[in-house]
Design a protein around this motif. Sequence first.
Motif, PDB file in Angstrom:
ATOM      1  N   LEU A  26      66.859  51.706  57.499  1.00 34.59           N
ATOM      2  CA  LEU A  26      66.575  50.397  58.451  1.00 34.59           C
ATOM      3  C   LEU A  26      66.965  50.602  59.148  1.00 34.59           C
ATOM      4  N   ILE A  39      56.702  49.505  55.025  1.00 31.25           N
ATOM      5  CA  ILE A  39      57.568  48.408  56.022  1.00 31.25           C
ATOM      6  C   ILE A  39      56.440  47.631  56.816  1.00 31.25           C
ATOM      7  N   ARG A  60      60.599  44.626  54.820  1.00 33.66           N
ATOM      8  CA  ARG A  60      60.808  46.091  53.947  1.00 33.66           C
ATOM      9  C   ARG A  60      60.076  45.266  53.342  1.00 33.66           C
TER      10      ARG A  60
END
Length: 546
Positions: A263, A37, A31
């Motif tokens: 995530l 991303i 990230r």
Amino acid sequence: MRGLMMDRPLMISHIIDYAAETFPDQEIVSRTTEGGIHRYTYRDAARRSRQLANALKTLGVTEEDRVATLAWNTYRHFEIYYATSGMGAICHTINPRLPVDQFAYIVNHARDRYIFTDLTFVPLLEKLHGMFDGVRGYVIMTDAAHMPETSLPNALCYEELIAGQSEHFDWPDFDENTASSLCYTSGTTGNPKGALYSHRSTLLHAFSVLTTPGMNLSEESALLPVVPMFHVNAWGVPYFAPLVGAKLVFPGPALDGPSLAELMNGEGVTHAWGVPTVWLGLLAHMRSSGESFKNLQRVLIGGSAAPRAMMAEFKERHGVEALHGWGMTEMSPVGTLSQLRPQDRDLPLEAQLDIKAKQGRRLFGVEMKIVDEQGGRLPHDGQAFGELLVRGPAIISAYYENEEASAKAFDDEGWFRTGDVAKIHPDGSLEIVDRTKDVIKSGGEWISSIDLENEAVGHPEIAEAAVIAIPHPKWDERPLLVVVREPGSQVDKQGVLDYLSERVAKWWLPDDVVFVEELPHGATGKLQKAKLREQFKDYTLPQVSG
Ligand code: AMP
């Protein structure tokens, strides 16, 4: 007679070369600070590390120069680790949460040449720049499109710096005992002290972590280090993950529960490493959102004692095996891990938690002893406790350019004093009782502030707890419990004491419970007991004043 084997040095550059050749397509996902991303592979990381090493040469960075980083966990930070150490320079990671005077002290003490910084910390550096003696320039870890206006002198853009650099760089081989990275640790008093790691210690530490039963890491794993790369090299994750070809998932600046959960589930994270505070936030988010972990198998909790209730929640609610790890900046840092043995797997959950709540068995290469006040060895019988000392090839032999601190840190046999009070059980597992400075001495007996805190946070209405010693005319010291309530909770002193009285010996019960809005934390998120003691220095226990 000497063995007839090749004397090839253990070099950090060999790790990235190995990963690029053996697991070229394995992913590294980050990230980013800019948002969004980023994903690439070990092959790409190796290529860009070589480009960066060439770029560092053009900046005039030479062997032994200290190159500092002020950065989150991202792919660029990973490249800096390998480029600096690989070319023979020293990667000095700085904790951005350090108080300003300590920050300036370590930049000057380390004599940092360049500082690599994430966008987040540019304003901080602009304020501090005037305090630095020898910094020649700054590299802002971003691309041209995101370069900020800045008053920092010689501010370069990371992507522009490496663009056009050759992808070839012959990593030099040199003595494996050469310094590779530097991390300062803040004590309760005085200036921070530097732990200066070597190529050899870094590789031996990585091998030891990987061979520990219970790690279960392979090419099929996806590992997320929440523990910052500015704190003891993220506990070694950036060095040992490439050795087994694990996917690396870097969280960047977003360490809150919802971002981590997104995530972890989005990238199939199987293993995650971090301090208890981070897991508190993540577990609270999972509770309130009702989400579950899709792939998570193992969580490593370390840096301070892991509350038993946290490990129970990971297991019962999410089926996740939580391991408890103990270590120190001075130890690279992992010393012990509380993995279960095969025969422990059939035990009831409570008995398993008894094992996991301890700090666990030592890693290969970490020797431990406990001693009494005269330095005499104490038995490893699970009863005796005293100061814990360690030695091993990934443990410092001195602090970096700090004779005064170094003189106090070792005993006559050269063992390192951890400053922790511990028991060692007959099965080899370590149980940290307290810090030597935090333990409460009541009537000649010791009360563990850590145990009391961990019991207290098991109360559903207590968010955080700290225990400190308060002087007492009869008992010398008695425990005071300082508590932060969960939002909306009305729990009172009696409620807390009733809860504790079912869980700890009567003479351990705190003499008073005080409620506060927040507790003081240091740069690595740990409770600052010294500050808390300062806050309560004029406090008198009710039984004494009344
Ligand atoms: P640091 O060098 O900042 O990582 O701090 C090291 C110290 O943190 C150790 O000496 C312990 O006092 C404490 N610590 C680290 N891990 C644990 C753990 N699992 N349980 C209890 N204390 C811990």
